[in-house]
Design a protein around this motif. Structure first.
Motif, PDB file in Angstrom:
ATOM      1  N   THR A 137       6.986   4.586  29.756  1.00  0.00           N
ATOM      2  CA  THR A 137       8.270   5.296  29.741  1.00  0.00           C
ATOM      3  C   THR A 137       8.313   6.352  28.640  1.00  0.00           C
ATOM      4  OG1 THR A 137       9.200   3.429  28.480  1.00  0.00           O
ATOM      5  CG2 THR A 137       9.616   3.479  30.850  1.00  0.00           C
ATOM      6  N   GLN A 138       7.637   6.089  27.530  1.00  0.00           N
ATOM      7  CA  GLN A 138       7.536   7.108  26.478  1.00  0.00           C
ATOM      8  C   GLN A 138       6.827   8.359  27.001  1.00  0.00           C
ATOM      9  OE1 GLN A 138       5.498   5.120  23.294  1.00  0.00           O
ATOM     10  NE2 GLN A 138       7.378   4.695  22.163  1.00  0.00           N
ATOM     11  N   SER A 167      12.595  -1.290  25.835  1.00  0.00           N
ATOM     12  CA  SER A 167      12.495  -1.496  24.392  1.00  0.00           C
ATOM     13  C   SER A 167      13.411  -2.619  23.941  1.00  0.00           C
ATOM     14  CB  SER A 167      12.836  -0.198  23.650  1.00  0.00           C
ATOM     15  OG  SER A 167      11.899   0.815  23.926  1.00  0.00           O
ATOM     16  N   PHE A 173      13.275   3.698  29.097  1.00  0.00           N
ATOM     17  CA  PHE A 173      12.589   3.441  27.832  1.00  0.00           C
ATOM     18  C   PHE A 173      13.440   2.555  26.919  1.00  0.00           C
ATOM     19  CE2 PHE A 173      12.160   5.083  23.369  1.00  0.00           C
ATOM     20  CZ  PHE A 173      10.997   4.392  23.056  1.00  0.00           C
ATOM     21  N   ILE A 210       6.763   0.186  27.638  1.00  0.00           N
ATOM     22  CA  ILE A 210       7.223   1.097  26.583  1.00  0.00           C
ATOM     23  C   ILE A 210       6.329   2.334  26.534  1.00  0.00           C
ATOM     24  CG2 ILE A 210       7.374   1.388  24.068  1.00  0.00           C
ATOM     25  CD1 ILE A 210       8.378  -1.508  23.932  1.00  0.00           C
ATOM     26  N   HIS A 245      18.861   2.133  20.461  1.00  0.00           N
ATOM     27  CA  HIS A 245      18.662   2.187  21.906  1.00  0.00           C
ATOM     28  C   HIS A 245      19.968   1.979  22.675  1.00  0.00           C
ATOM     29  CE1 HIS A 245      14.380   2.838  22.223  1.00  0.00           C
ATOM     30  NE2 HIS A 245      14.203   1.997  21.230  1.00  0.00           N
ATOM     31  N   PHE A 248       5.727   2.685  17.784  1.00  0.00           N
ATOM     32  CA  PHE A 248       4.866   1.869  18.644  1.00  0.00           C
ATOM     33  C   PHE A 248       3.941   0.989  17.810  1.00  0.00           C
ATOM     34  CE2 PHE A 248       1.337   1.235  21.747  1.00  0.00           C
ATOM     35  CZ  PHE A 248       2.093   0.641  22.751  1.00  0.00           C
ATOM     36  N   TRP A 270       8.759  13.381  19.147  1.00  0.00           N
ATOM     37  CA  TRP A 270       8.810  12.236  20.067  1.00  0.00           C
ATOM     38  C   TRP A 270       7.494  11.461  20.036  1.00  0.00           C
ATOM     39  CZ3 TRP A 270      12.507   9.708  22.626  1.00  0.00           C
ATOM     40  CH2 TRP A 270      12.109   8.793  23.587  1.00  0.00           C
ATOM     41  N   ASN A 295       8.109   8.082  18.008  1.00  0.00           N
ATOM     42  CA  ASN A 295       8.221   7.025  19.006  1.00  0.00           C
ATOM     43  C   ASN A 295       6.861   6.545  19.493  1.00  0.00           C
ATOM     44  OD1 ASN A 295      10.758   5.869  20.019  1.00  0.00           O
ATOM     45  ND2 ASN A 295      11.409   7.984  20.226  1.00  0.00           N
ATOM     46  N   GLY A 296       5.969   7.510  19.757  1.00  0.00           N
ATOM     47  CA  GLY A 296       4.699   7.165  20.357  1.00  0.00           C
ATOM     48  C   GLY A 296       3.676   6.594  19.397  1.00  0.00           C
TER      49      GLY A 296
END
Length: 413
Positions: A373-374, A400, A396, A370, A23, A323, A314, A318-319
């Motif tokens: 913003t994702q 994070s 994000f 989080i 990040h 997560f 993504w 990420n999601g």
């Protein structure tokens, strides 16, 4: 700290460092790597840092810690676990430096070292799994996940050799897609679903729930992974890959229904923000997967479109993957640290309870931000808007970093 308890902490702390580094570098570039550079050195750096330095590192630490509970047996070799850690960690960060410098020989050497570490992990887990006292959907999911991790490493090494020799030719692209498929849907998919069967009942204090859907999920997920891997490797019609995605979607539906079954049989009304968010996160992921399949049913060729691949990557990495790890970390890290530091002081005056180690309101706020913003970054990718990606990508990363700092502060309590 005993030697046995030190190994998971090494992976977890290193994973947190990898998360912070990912990040921090994303902030410095305003998430520009998501765009045109995804298949270049910058993209390779960020993707491998995220997948190996954060997600896989923390996942391996969790495996080493939870394997005793899941399999009801001790790990095959703790010493091998330490050798795995040092080979994998040194190899990974050397590989990342090689991506930055663009040095092929550097990349090849350290990728080999990281792969050796990965093979040691697979061997250690295989020997441990064969001694399992109980074979169930959890054990088999873990076994399959480790197997797909090995295939992911082998395909990655084969691609590396092809970069140097060029002997594969056109099939290199097929191997690239197979490598991604095995690592994401195989390794992470089966590890998260399998571990959830153990973790959610443990934190919800659920009992007497039906486990048949665990087997349905396991069978469908494996079928989808294998069918998709074969279709991508041999380069068949896109419809075969779409069919594999449909099968995994069916597995995802069965998985989500089973999670609700576990929650409905709970004896603990509020297990914490992180565990509550795992249910919401899985449901949102299933909705996105269903919407994607409907869209691809009318235009399946879009599956290989760069923007579609970015959106899928993504949301999935990420999601869902990251997560879920962040959600579970809000319970696993305090549990491990409390057990290590205060486990022998239970009942003594002044001994904190586990809930004192992490502020649940702040954890809930962090996970909420989080998630929001994702979704905003996903909108930016869908609109192909660089300024939306840069703005919400930066937000994000900031939220994070704040959340992982909250998790890391548990070690100071």
């Amino acid at each position: 700290m005993s030697k046995m308890s030190r190994l998971p902490f090494l992976f977890i702390i290193t994973g947190i460092f990898g998360f912070i580094l990912f990040h921090a570098t994303s902030l410095m570039s305003l998430t520009a790597w998501i765009g045109d550079d995804i298949r270049g050195p910058a993209g390779w750096f960020h993707v491998h840092l995220f997948v190996l330095g954060w997600a896989s590192m923390l996942a391996m630490g969790a495996v080493y810690q939870l394997i005793n509970v899941i399999l009801q047996t001790t790990i095959y070799s703790e010493r091998l676990g330490y050798i795995h850690y040092f080979c994998f960690t040194i190899g990974l960060f050397g590989l990342l430096f090689g991506f930055i410098q663009g040095e092929i020989s550097w990349i090849a050497g350290f990728a080999t070292l990281a792969f050796i570490g990965l093979v040691l992990f697979v061997w250690n887990m295989a020997c441990t799994l064969f001694r399992a006292a109980k074979w169930d959907a959890i054990t088999i999911s873990t076994t399959c996940a480790v197997f797909y991790l090995l295939l992911t490493g082998l395909s990655g090494m084969t691609m590396g050799l092809d970069f140097a020799t060029g002997w594969l030719g056109d099939p290199h692209e097929n191997l690239f897609h197979t490598h991604i498929w095995l690592g994401t849907l195989g390794w992470f998919g089966l590890l998260i679903t399998g571990f959830s069967y153990k973790l959610l009942p443990m934190f919800y204090l659920s009992h007497e729930y039906d486990t048949r859907l665990q087997w349905v999920t396991l069978g469908l997920w494996n079928l989808g992974v294998l069918l998709g891997a074969v279709s991508l490797l041999i380069g068949t019609t896109i419809w075969l890959t779409w069919t594999a995605l449909v099968i995994i979607m069916l597995a995802l539906i069965a998985y989500n229904i089973h999670l609700l079954q576990i929650r409905n049989k709970r004896h603990k009304k509020n297990p914490g923000a992180g565990i509550g968010w795992t249910i919401y996160g899985n449901q949102l992921f299933a909705v996105f997967a269903a919407a994607l399949l409907v869209k691809l049913a009318t235009a399946p060729d879009q599956l290989m479109d760069t923007r579609t691949m970015l959106m899928i990557g993504w949301v999935y990495l990420n999601g869902w993957v990251s997560f879920m790890i962040l959600c579970y970390a809000s319970k696993i890290v305090p549990f491990l640290w409390w057990t290590h530091k205060y486990g022998k002081q239970v009942g003594k005056p002044g001994t904190p309870v586990m809930a004192d180690l992490l502020n649940e309101k702040k954890a809930n706020l962090g996970l909420t931000l989080i998630a929001c913003t994702q979704l905003a970054v996903l909108v930016g990718i869908a609109l192909n808007s660089s300024w939306v990606i840069a703005l919400f990508g930066a937000l994000f990363s900031l939220v994070s970093l704040a959340y992982i700092a909250l998790i890391a502060l548990v070690f100071s309590r």
